[in-house]
Scaffold this motif. Structure first.
Motif, mmCIF file in Angstrom:
data_model
loop_
_atom_site.group_PDB
_atom_site.id
_atom_site.type_symbol
_atom_site.label_atom_id
_atom_site.label_comp_id
_atom_site.label_asym_id
_atom_site.label_seq_id
_atom_site.Cartn_x
_atom_site.Cartn_y
_atom_site.Cartn_z
ATOM 1 N N GLY A 275 0.786 -1.223 0.000
ATOM 2 C CA GLY A 275 0.000 0.000 0.000
ATOM 3 C C GLY A 275 0.817 1.272 0.000
ATOM 4 O O GLY A 275 0.281 2.350 0.254
ATOM 5 N N GLU A 276 2.128 1.157 -0.287
ATOM 6 C CA GLU A 276 2.977 2.348 -0.375
ATOM 7 C C GLU A 276 3.521 2.473 -1.793
ATOM 8 O O GLU A 276 4.724 2.522 -2.036
ATOM 9 C CB GLU A 276 4.126 2.269 0.637
ATOM 10 C CG GLU A 276 3.674 2.321 2.092
ATOM 11 C CD GLU A 276 4.844 2.483 3.050
ATOM 12 O OE1 GLU A 276 5.633 3.425 2.864
ATOM 13 O OE2 GLU A 276 4.963 1.660 3.974
ATOM 14 N N GLY A 277 2.609 2.544 -2.749
ATOM 15 C CA GLY A 277 2.975 2.563 -4.157
ATOM 16 C C GLY A 277 3.736 3.790 -4.602
ATOM 17 O O GLY A 277 4.315 3.798 -5.700
ATOM 18 N N ALA A 278 3.787 4.830 -3.779
ATOM 19 C CA ALA A 278 4.566 6.017 -4.137
ATOM 20 C C ALA A 278 6.065 5.780 -3.977
ATOM 21 O O ALA A 278 6.874 6.577 -4.468
ATOM 22 C CB ALA A 278 4.138 7.212 -3.276
ATOM 23 N N ARG A 279 6.437 4.704 -3.307
ATOM 24 C CA ARG A 279 7.871 4.414 -3.113
ATOM 25 C C ARG A 279 8.408 3.718 -4.377
ATOM 26 O O ARG A 279 8.427 2.489 -4.476
ATOM 27 C CB ARG A 279 8.084 3.527 -1.892
ATOM 28 C CG ARG A 279 7.883 4.237 -0.552
ATOM 29 C CD ARG A 279 8.246 3.304 0.584
ATOM 30 N NE ARG A 279 8.079 3.878 1.904
ATOM 31 C CZ ARG A 279 9.042 4.479 2.596
ATOM 32 N NH1 ARG A 279 10.257 4.588 2.088
ATOM 33 N NH2 ARG A 279 8.798 4.964 3.809
ATOM 34 N N THR A 280 8.844 4.508 -5.319
ATOM 35 C CA THR A 280 9.376 3.984 -6.576
ATOM 36 C C THR A 280 10.812 4.435 -6.840
ATOM 37 O O THR A 280 11.453 3.928 -7.759
ATOM 38 C CB THR A 280 8.514 4.434 -7.759
ATOM 39 O OG1 THR A 280 8.492 5.869 -7.805
ATOM 40 C CG2 THR A 280 7.092 3.907 -7.632
ATOM 41 N N ARG A 281 11.303 5.372 -6.060
ATOM 42 C CA ARG A 281 12.642 5.914 -6.320
ATOM 43 C C ARG A 281 13.706 4.927 -5.854
ATOM 44 O O ARG A 281 13.580 4.284 -4.799
ATOM 45 C CB ARG A 281 12.819 7.255 -5.606
ATOM 46 C CG ARG A 281 14.073 8.006 -6.022
ATOM 47 C CD ARG A 281 14.102 9.402 -5.409
ATOM 48 N NE ARG A 281 12.951 10.190 -5.811
ATOM 49 C CZ ARG A 281 12.874 10.840 -6.978
ATOM 50 N NH1 ARG A 281 13.881 10.756 -7.840
ATOM 51 N NH2 ARG A 281 11.810 11.550 -7.260
ATOM 52 N N LEU A 282 14.775 4.809 -6.629
ATOM 53 C CA LEU A 282 15.900 3.928 -6.318
ATOM 54 C C LEU A 282 17.155 4.757 -6.116
ATOM 55 O O LEU A 282 17.424 5.690 -6.887
ATOM 56 C CB LEU A 282 16.116 2.929 -7.461
ATOM 57 C CG LEU A 282 14.909 2.032 -7.780
ATOM 58 C CD1 LEU A 282 15.115 1.328 -9.107
ATOM 59 C CD2 LEU A 282 14.668 1.034 -6.653
ATOM 60 N N ILE A 283 17.915 4.414 -5.096
ATOM 61 C CA ILE A 283 19.133 5.154 -4.757
ATOM 62 C C ILE A 283 20.340 4.226 -4.905
ATOM 63 O O ILE A 283 20.417 3.179 -4.251
ATOM 64 C CB ILE A 283 19.089 5.709 -3.316
ATOM 65 C CG1 ILE A 283 17.815 6.532 -3.083
ATOM 66 C CG2 ILE A 283 20.339 6.527 -3.024
ATOM 67 C CD1 ILE A 283 17.690 7.766 -3.939
ATOM 68 N N LEU B 146 16.963 4.958 -16.461
ATOM 69 C CA LEU B 146 15.705 4.962 -15.719
ATOM 70 C C LEU B 146 15.488 6.308 -15.043
ATOM 71 O O LEU B 146 16.434 6.931 -14.545
ATOM 72 C CB LEU B 146 15.720 3.876 -14.639
ATOM 73 C CG LEU B 146 15.769 2.412 -15.064
ATOM 74 C CD1 LEU B 146 15.609 1.523 -13.838
ATOM 75 C CD2 LEU B 146 14.706 2.084 -16.101
ATOM 76 N N SER B 147 14.241 6.736 -14.993
ATOM 77 C CA SER B 147 13.915 7.936 -14.228
ATOM 78 C C SER B 147 13.783 7.574 -12.756
ATOM 79 O O SER B 147 13.688 6.411 -12.385
ATOM 80 C CB SER B 147 12.612 8.548 -14.747
ATOM 81 O OG SER B 147 11.544 7.627 -14.589
ATOM 82 N N GLY B 148 13.772 8.590 -11.923
ATOM 83 C CA GLY B 148 13.552 8.363 -10.498
ATOM 84 C C GLY B 148 14.698 7.674 -9.796
ATOM 85 O O GLY B 148 14.484 6.878 -8.873
ATOM 86 N N VAL B 149 15.924 7.928 -10.235
ATOM 87 C CA VAL B 149 17.107 7.335 -9.616
ATOM 88 C C VAL B 149 18.030 8.451 -9.155
ATOM 89 O O VAL B 149 18.199 9.465 -9.830
ATOM 90 C CB VAL B 149 17.852 6.414 -10.603
ATOM 91 C CG1 VAL B 149 19.147 5.894 -9.993
ATOM 92 C CG2 VAL B 149 16.967 5.250 -11.025
ATOM 93 N N ASP B 150 18.621 8.277 -7.991
ATOM 94 C CA ASP B 150 19.608 9.239 -7.487
ATOM 95 C C ASP B 150 20.752 8.458 -6.856
ATOM 96 O O ASP B 150 20.694 7.225 -6.731
ATOM 97 C CB ASP B 150 18.971 10.206 -6.488
ATOM 98 C CG ASP B 150 19.619 11.596 -6.525
ATOM 99 O OD1 ASP B 150 20.803 11.691 -6.904
ATOM 100 O OD2 ASP B 150 18.926 12.561 -6.154
ATOM 101 N N HIS B 151 21.808 9.177 -6.443
ATOM 102 C CA HIS B 151 23.019 8.520 -5.959
ATOM 103 C C HIS B 151 23.572 9.231 -4.732
ATOM 104 O O HIS B 151 23.608 10.460 -4.683
ATOM 105 C CB HIS B 151 24.100 8.517 -7.049
ATOM 106 C CG HIS B 151 23.714 7.749 -8.268
ATOM 107 N ND1 HIS B 151 22.861 8.267 -9.219
ATOM 108 C CD2 HIS B 151 24.042 6.494 -8.672
ATOM 109 C CE1 HIS B 151 22.690 7.353 -10.181
ATOM 110 N NE2 HIS B 151 23.392 6.287 -9.869
ATOM 111 N N ALA C 192 12.131 3.690 -2.585
ATOM 112 C CA ALA C 192 11.902 2.261 -2.392
ATOM 113 C C ALA C 192 13.105 1.569 -1.776
ATOM 114 O O ALA C 192 12.952 0.768 -0.842
ATOM 115 C CB ALA C 192 11.572 1.599 -3.730
ATOM 116 N N ALA C 193 14.304 1.842 -2.304
ATOM 117 C CA ALA C 193 15.461 1.059 -1.881
ATOM 118 C C ALA C 193 16.762 1.793 -2.146
ATOM 119 O O ALA C 193 16.843 2.662 -3.024
ATOM 120 C CB ALA C 193 15.486 -0.290 -2.609
#
Length: 438
Positions: free
Chosen positions: A130-138, A168-173, A213-214
């Motif tokens: 139920g936390e579908g907004a968590r899509t960003r990957l680090i 991919l979009s939504g990725v940071d470092h 997300a992770a």
């Protein structure tokens, strides 16, 4: 027999200077124990366990026999809605040596596929909860997580990323941990830099934890030049992830199966992730295979709804391939026979002493080590990055030693069966090559 150079054109080689190679091919034709043989019959000491994968050494009888027997018994079994016994047996055996809680095993065919699988698991896990907004990957600067689009997106090695568009979009470092000003020539785990984990808090402030997300990191960053995590760094990263409900993924494709002195780097550093990716040493490099180890809570989150429906729409034609499973089981037996999964802990002091004896050789600016992994960083040639290390690679090859270079760092990861005489030969050969390259 030497190669017919006229017949080398069709093969486009991976991660290779193709034009240089095909002018002077380096062809391997046999392997046994610690050694390769080339097409000219020369013996070549394997200083990198094939490609960080042949941890038990080459041509191990149990593994060879298991592959031969399996090919004759069951060459393939469909993995979707079907299975074969060895897949379950291997998963159970692996779950016995993983860090506590990582007891659900999803099979892939490579480290790159393992990373893609873990990233998809992480995003899907949050959605089913139920936390579908968590899509960003680090990911992390200077990280290496294979070569698929997800892996190079969370990876942080510029040469692997720059040719392939926006990824991919939504990725940071977060920032890398390399700090030669404070940690140069550290023997084992560096003292300084646990605070680098706090860079994750900066990204939480920028993006908000509810979108993340992770986080994925290598316990020891291998392909970028053997970067050892500072004392307390991984635990601090674990704590920040727990604080914000973010999954922590360890990419143990290199550090898995005995490389750091324990079955997995997570055990060496005393930090357990939520997901762990492995490959390479899972079959001693004999048959392509990878896996994702998942915490039971992640697996169980998917086990809802009608029982006849697929819970996780992901997998590969060759997931849990019978030959790979047979090789994996025999590999675990071979590791157990020689107590190899902890042998690096017994050899690391000798290996470290020998490795650090190179610190005063020409152009050596850092030496790094943990378990049976070593990195020797060199001063680059002016205007020619990576050339000095590549020249030393060629020199060592000519002298009967296979090493690996990444940028201007020499990487060593010998088979876990290495003896003192092999260490001495590796270091003596490198010493001579460093001096000739001065």
């Amino acid at each position: 027999m030497s190669a017919d150079v006229s017949k080398l054109d069709a093969y486009w080689m991976p991660f290779t200077a193709n034009r240089q190679f095909k002018q002077a091919p380096r062809l391997l034709t046999q392997a046994d124990g610690m050694f390769f043989r080339d097409d000219k019959g020369r013996e070549v000491l394997d200083g990198i366990a094939g490609l960080w994968c042949v941890n038990a050494g080459h041509n191990r009888p149990k593994i060879v026999q298991a592959i031969q027997q399996q090919a004759a018994e069951l060459d393939f079994a469909p993995p979707f809605q079907m299975a074969h016994p060895k897949a379950f047996e291997l998963a159970e055996r692996l779950a016995q040596i993983t860090p506590a809680g990582l007891n659900r095993i999803f099979f892939t065919n490579s480290g790159s596929e393992s990373v893609e699988t873990a990233l998809k698991m992480a995003i899907a896990y949050h959605r089913v909860r139920g936390e579908g907004a968590r899509t960003r990957l680090i990911g992390r600067e200077r990280g290496y997580h294979g070569v698929n689009f997800g892996g190079i997106s969370v990876g942080g090695m510029v040469a692997n990323r720059k040719m392939f568009g926006s990824l991919l979009s939504g990725v940071d470092h977060i920032r890398h941990t390399h700090d030669p000003a404070r940690n140069a020539f550290s023997v084992g785990v560096p003292q300084h830099g646990a605070e680098f984990a706090d860079d994750l808090e900066r990204l939480v402030q920028l993006h908000d934890a509810s979108t993340i997300a992770a986080v994925i990191v290598e316990p020891v960053a291998g392909s970028t030049g053997v970067l050892i995590p500072p004392q307390g760094y991984l635990q601090r990263l674990r704590d920040i992830c727990d604080k914000h409900g973010i999954l922590l993924i360890f990419d143990e494709v290199i550090t898995g199966f005995g490389r750091t002195g324990n079955p997995f780097g997570a055990q060496t550093f005393g930090v357990t992730p939520d997901l762990m990716t492995v490959a390479k040493g899972i079959t001693n490099g004999c048959v392509p295979m990878g896996a994702v180890f998942a915490q039971q809570k992640i697996h169980d989150a998917f086990m809802t709804g009608p029982e006849h429906l697929i819970e996780f729409f992901h997998g590969y034609t060759y997931s849990a391939h019978p030959l790979a499973c047979a090789a994996g089981l025999a590999t675990l037996d071979t590791y157990a026979d020689g107590d190899l999964l902890t042998r690096a802990a017994r050899m690391q002091d000798e290996f470290a002493k020998a490795l650090h004896s190179l610190r005063d050789e020409p152009n050596v600016i850092d030496v790094r080590n943990i378990g049976l992994v070593g990195g020797i960083e060199l001063k680059p040639l002016d205007g020619q990055p990576a050339k000095r290390a590549f020249n030393i690679f060629l020199d060592c090859w000519d002298k009967g030693l296979l090493i690996r270079t990444t940028g201007d760092t020499i990487a060593l990861s010998p088979p876990l069966i290495i003896e003192s005489s092999h260490i001495e030969r590796i270091i003596d050969t490198l010493r001579g090559a460093l001096r000739r390259a001065a």
